[in-house]
Enzyme design. Structure first.
Site, PDB file in Angstrom:
ATOM      1  N   GLU A   1       0.824  -1.213   0.000  1.00 20.63           N
ATOM      2  CA  GLU A   1       0.000   0.000   0.000  1.00 20.63           C
ATOM      3  C   GLU A   1       0.857   1.262   0.000  1.00 20.63           C
ATOM      4  OE1 GLU A   1      -3.211   0.444  -0.405  1.00 20.63           O
ATOM      5  OE2 GLU A   1      -3.411  -1.713  -0.723  1.00 20.63           O
TER       6      GLU A   1
ATOM      7  N   CYS B   1     -13.283   1.370 -15.014  1.00 22.28           N
ATOM      8  CA  CYS B   1     -13.618   2.792 -14.858  1.00 22.28           C
ATOM      9  C   CYS B   1     -12.337   3.608 -14.991  1.00 22.28           C
ATOM     10  CB  CYS B   1     -14.282   3.018 -13.495  1.00 22.28           C
ATOM     11  SG  CYS B   1     -15.199   4.576 -13.373  1.00 22.28           S
TER      12      CYS B   1
ATOM     13  N   CYS C   1     -17.738   1.372 -19.971  1.00 25.08           N
ATOM     14  CA  CYS C   1     -19.028   1.291 -19.298  1.00 25.08           C
ATOM     15  C   CYS C   1     -19.854   0.098 -19.794  1.00 25.08           C
ATOM     16  CB  CYS C   1     -19.798   2.590 -19.504  1.00 25.08           C
ATOM     17  SG  CYS C   1     -18.916   4.042 -18.865  1.00 25.08           S
TER      18      CYS C   1
ATOM     19  N   CYS D   1     -19.233  -2.665 -17.418  1.00 27.97           N
ATOM     20  CA  CYS D   1     -19.201  -2.323 -15.997  1.00 27.97           C
ATOM     21  C   CYS D   1     -20.362  -2.977 -15.261  1.00 27.97           C
ATOM     22  CB  CYS D   1     -19.256  -0.808 -15.817  1.00 27.97           C
ATOM     23  SG  CYS D   1     -19.290  -0.303 -14.079  1.00 27.97           S
TER      24      CYS D   1
ATOM     25  N   CYS E   1     -25.240   3.799 -12.368  1.00 30.14           N
ATOM     26  CA  CYS E   1     -24.248   4.870 -12.384  1.00 30.14           C
ATOM     27  C   CYS E   1     -24.874   6.146 -12.943  1.00 30.14           C
ATOM     28  CB  CYS E   1     -23.050   4.453 -13.243  1.00 30.14           C
ATOM     29  SG  CYS E   1     -21.757   5.709 -13.342  1.00 30.14           S
TER      30      CYS E   1
END
Length: 352
Positions: free
Chosen positions: A28, A183, A190, A193, A199
DNA sequence: AAGACGGGGAC
DNA sequence: GTCCCAGTCTT
């Protein structure tokens, strides 16, 4: 999201195979402001050299910085090393179990703390990295630049509302993977998605316009001269930079302001007599916040005083020493070029 | 709230 | 070239 993740999510990244808090933590930190493809080779080398938090805590900061060299944002490496010491000293070597304790460690903010505890312990915490910001700004048509506090606050609120009570680790990885692979910043997909139906912008609007852009600013141009001070035995003088600021703690080349005489700098700062200044081709290094025009100068040491250096911020380095030192990327490239020229027969610079 | 902090990938 | 990236810290 979970169904999509099971079929299309990324399950084979190096830190996912054995997602211990330490391994997830290191990943991370490396992934802050840095893309996955860039991180992977660094992560492999880092985990090989520092396999446990104890190994990291015991290591010299120099060893940590050398493994970070080229990744940038070097305060991440210093904080990682300092936090490892705190975990060993104050948490008995175990990564903290609560969000507040994790956020108290240097280099770990709200999003990173949440991601580590969610991914490694399945604890319920929202995250808000660059991928999540983009997904949520589009999904809810949140206007404005996420750097503005009001916009960030709304995005955090959405992030929290979407975070499930169960399967948090998989959901967290899913929303990041969705942002990374579907995205995307430009030309989002899309049509494939899994949440396009709900959305606010995907099928009916203009998702590319979200999130809002950072306001543009003219970046200043600074200039410096970097001195390649080389001795007859083929070593060059390195100087350690101050712990904070640009390239903090890294080994770099001595610098010489435009109004200073490089000979005088060598005498005054290092007690070295030099001759035969030569200019190498200049180049521009661009940061987020300014451009740096670098003009390299080579100076040959003429006296035999290379044994007078007892200062901890100075170092004579041969070509083979460079890989074990943390050097800024442009300095590493510059010195690699310098030593390569050195081998080339068409150069008579060192042979006089 | 704004600026500092690196380097590289994508376009 | 521009924009942005699995952000955090300092001022």
């Amino acid at each position: 999201m979970l169904r999509w993740f099971a079929e299309h999510g990324r399950r084979d990244l190096p830190w996912q195979t054995d997602p211990t808090p330490y391994r997830v933590w290191v990943s991370e930190i490396m992934l802050q402001q840095t893309q996955v493809a860039t991180v992977i080779p660094y992560y492999s080398r880092f985990m090989e050299r520092f396999p446990t938090v104890t190994a990291l805590a015991k290591a010299d900061l120099d060893a940590v910085l050398s493994h970070w060299s080229g990744l940038g944002y070097y305060s991440r490496a210093r904080n990682l090393h300092e936090a490892a010491g705190l975990i060993v000293g104050e948490h008995n070597g175990a990564f903290p179990d609560t969000l507040d304790q994790a956020m108290a460690l240097p280099g770990i903010g709200r999003s990173t703390a949440g991601a580590i505890l969610a991914l490694s312990k399945d604890q319920r915490h929202p995250i808000l990295d660059g991928n999540c910001k983009r997904v949520l700004a589009r999904y809810h048509a949140v206007p404005g630049w996420p750097g503005e506090s009001g916009v960030a606050k709304r995005l955090w609120s959405h992030a929290d509302a979407h975070t499930p009570d169960a399967n948090v680790a998989r959901y967290t990885q899913a929303i990041m993977d969705l942002g990374a692979t579907v995205c995307t910043r430009t030309r989002p997909h899309c049509d494939v998605c899994p949440v396009a139906d709900h959305c606010a912008t995907g099928l009916t609007g203009t998702p590319e316009q979200f999130p809002g852009r950072r306001p543009k600013k003219i970046q200043p141009v600074k200039e410096t001269r970097m001195l390649i001070v080389y001795s007859p035995d083929g070593s060059v003088l390195l100087e350690r930079r101050p712990p904070a600021g640009i390239w903090g703690g890294l080994w770099s080349l001595p610098e010489c302001a435009t109004h200073e005489d490089p000979y005088e700098v060598c005498v005054q700062c290092f007690g070295l007599e030099t001759a035969s200044v030569d200019a190498l081709p200049g180049f521009r290094h661009t940061f987020t916040h300014y451009h740096l025009d670098i003009s390299p100068l080579t100076l040959a040491v003429t006296d035999d005083s290379t044994d007078i250096m007892e200062r901890p911020d100075l170092l004579w380095a041969r070509e083979a020493d460079l890989e074990d030192r943390g050097l800024p990327a442009p300095v590493r490239r510059l010195l690699e070029d310098f030593f390569r020229m050195d081998e080339s027969p068409c150069q008579e610079r060192l042979t006089a």
